[in-house]
Write an enzyme that holds these catalytic residues in place. Sequence first.
Site, PDB file in Angstrom:
ATOM      1  N   SER A  54       0.800  -1.227   0.000  1.00 45.30           N
ATOM      2  CA  SER A  54       0.000   0.000   0.000  1.00 45.30           C
ATOM      3  C   SER A  54       0.831   1.274   0.000  1.00 45.30           C
ATOM      4  CB  SER A  54      -0.943   0.016   1.207  1.00 45.30           C
ATOM      5  OG  SER A  54      -0.210  -0.030   2.418  1.00 45.30           O
ATOM      6  N   ASP A 356      -4.237   8.534   7.538  1.00 41.88           N
ATOM      7  CA  ASP A 356      -5.324   7.732   8.101  1.00 41.88           C
ATOM      8  C   ASP A 356      -4.905   6.900   9.310  1.00 41.88           C
ATOM      9  OD1 ASP A 356      -3.721   5.851   6.916  1.00 41.88           O
ATOM     10  OD2 ASP A 356      -5.185   5.190   5.421  1.00 41.88           O
ATOM     11  N   HIS A 359      -1.176   5.179   6.778  1.00 42.96           N
ATOM     12  CA  HIS A 359      -0.410   5.712   5.657  1.00 42.96           C
ATOM     13  C   HIS A 359      -0.187   7.208   5.843  1.00 42.96           C
ATOM     14  CE1 HIS A 359      -3.023   2.333   4.332  1.00 42.96           C
ATOM     15  NE2 HIS A 359      -1.880   1.893   3.846  1.00 42.96           N
TER      16      HIS A 359
END
Length: 384
Positions: A54, A356, A359
Amino acid sequence: MAATATRVLFLLALVISSFALSHARLAKFIPPALLGHNGLRRCKFDKIYQFGDSISDTGNLIREGTGGARTPFARPPYGETFFKNATGRCSNGMLMIDYIALAAGLPLLNPYENAGANFRHGVNFAVAGSTALSFQALADKGIASPVTNSSLDIQLDWMSRHLSSICHSNKDCAKKLKHSLFMVGEIGGNDYNYAFLQRKGIEEVKKMVPDVVSAIQNAVRRVIQDGAVHVVVPGNFPIGCLPIYLTTFQSNISAAYDDHHCVNDLNNFAMYHNELLRQAINELKQEHPHATILYGDYYNAFQWLYSHAQYLGFDPATKQKACCGTGGDYDFSIMNMCGDPEVPVCADPRRHISWDGIHLTHEAYRRMAAWLIHNMIPGLKCLY
């Protein structure tokens, strides 16, 4: 309980496309020093290939099926600060690989799963939630991998499939990849995240590190075999500084934290992984003296960002708080996360490091990318 456990597994797993935007607009987000005579453009890379999770996914997970399309990354507020809409990036804007591509004078990388996309300047194979070890290898260790089966070996198979479509022979591939940059990672963080979530202790998880590093090392061997000559292998972040782990491992014992109020044991674990990865890179350099293989120091790039947060325009009071999130000391709750209904977004994401709780923000990635590019350029041996 089963549904809750699956949700928590999915969210923790994600710890760690080309768009119609003018290059002039994008370029303003790159510090001028990186576009000058000492910038990455001097390397004259014509393609970039990215593997990872991610930290680097520009839209593969959300295209993997209905499961990916239902993730928060497929809808605002993800992407809305810069792209005005969700792109599959796990941030409010661009990622480090986006800034690296722009600093090299290339377009943003399209995700491999974007069928029919233009891959002339490279491909992004990274998938949010992916692991260095295969689904089966983790299962053999008693570890579930619920987000995606597109682990590093699958991403490498995608690469081989792609190269077979553009190369007529091994010699042709070597010629076409001569000026390409390969980013093998960051990858491996989710292997550990799954294990930690399933209540395995740090010492037990440390036993996984040699296998994870070996998988990364073998991936580098494979890309070199396929023609890569410029390879960057990033290490792990100081995960003990992330709101998700600050919340999960919250302690009343002051010795559990370092000077930045990050969880000592988790940062030490990340350093252990990075040390073994550095050793593996040194072995690769001995095996492949014709190739340029660099360690990407994500750990110290983040620590630099953290240490200089105030001078870089971040609010020191929020550097351990999620911009998009709510609850507790770190504006983060595993059961009420960014993208969920009624979860607020901070007024000015540019002042936050964490987007968040897992990240980073568009601005934090920009600053880290600047540090990394400056750090990488001498080792890439293209300042001539």
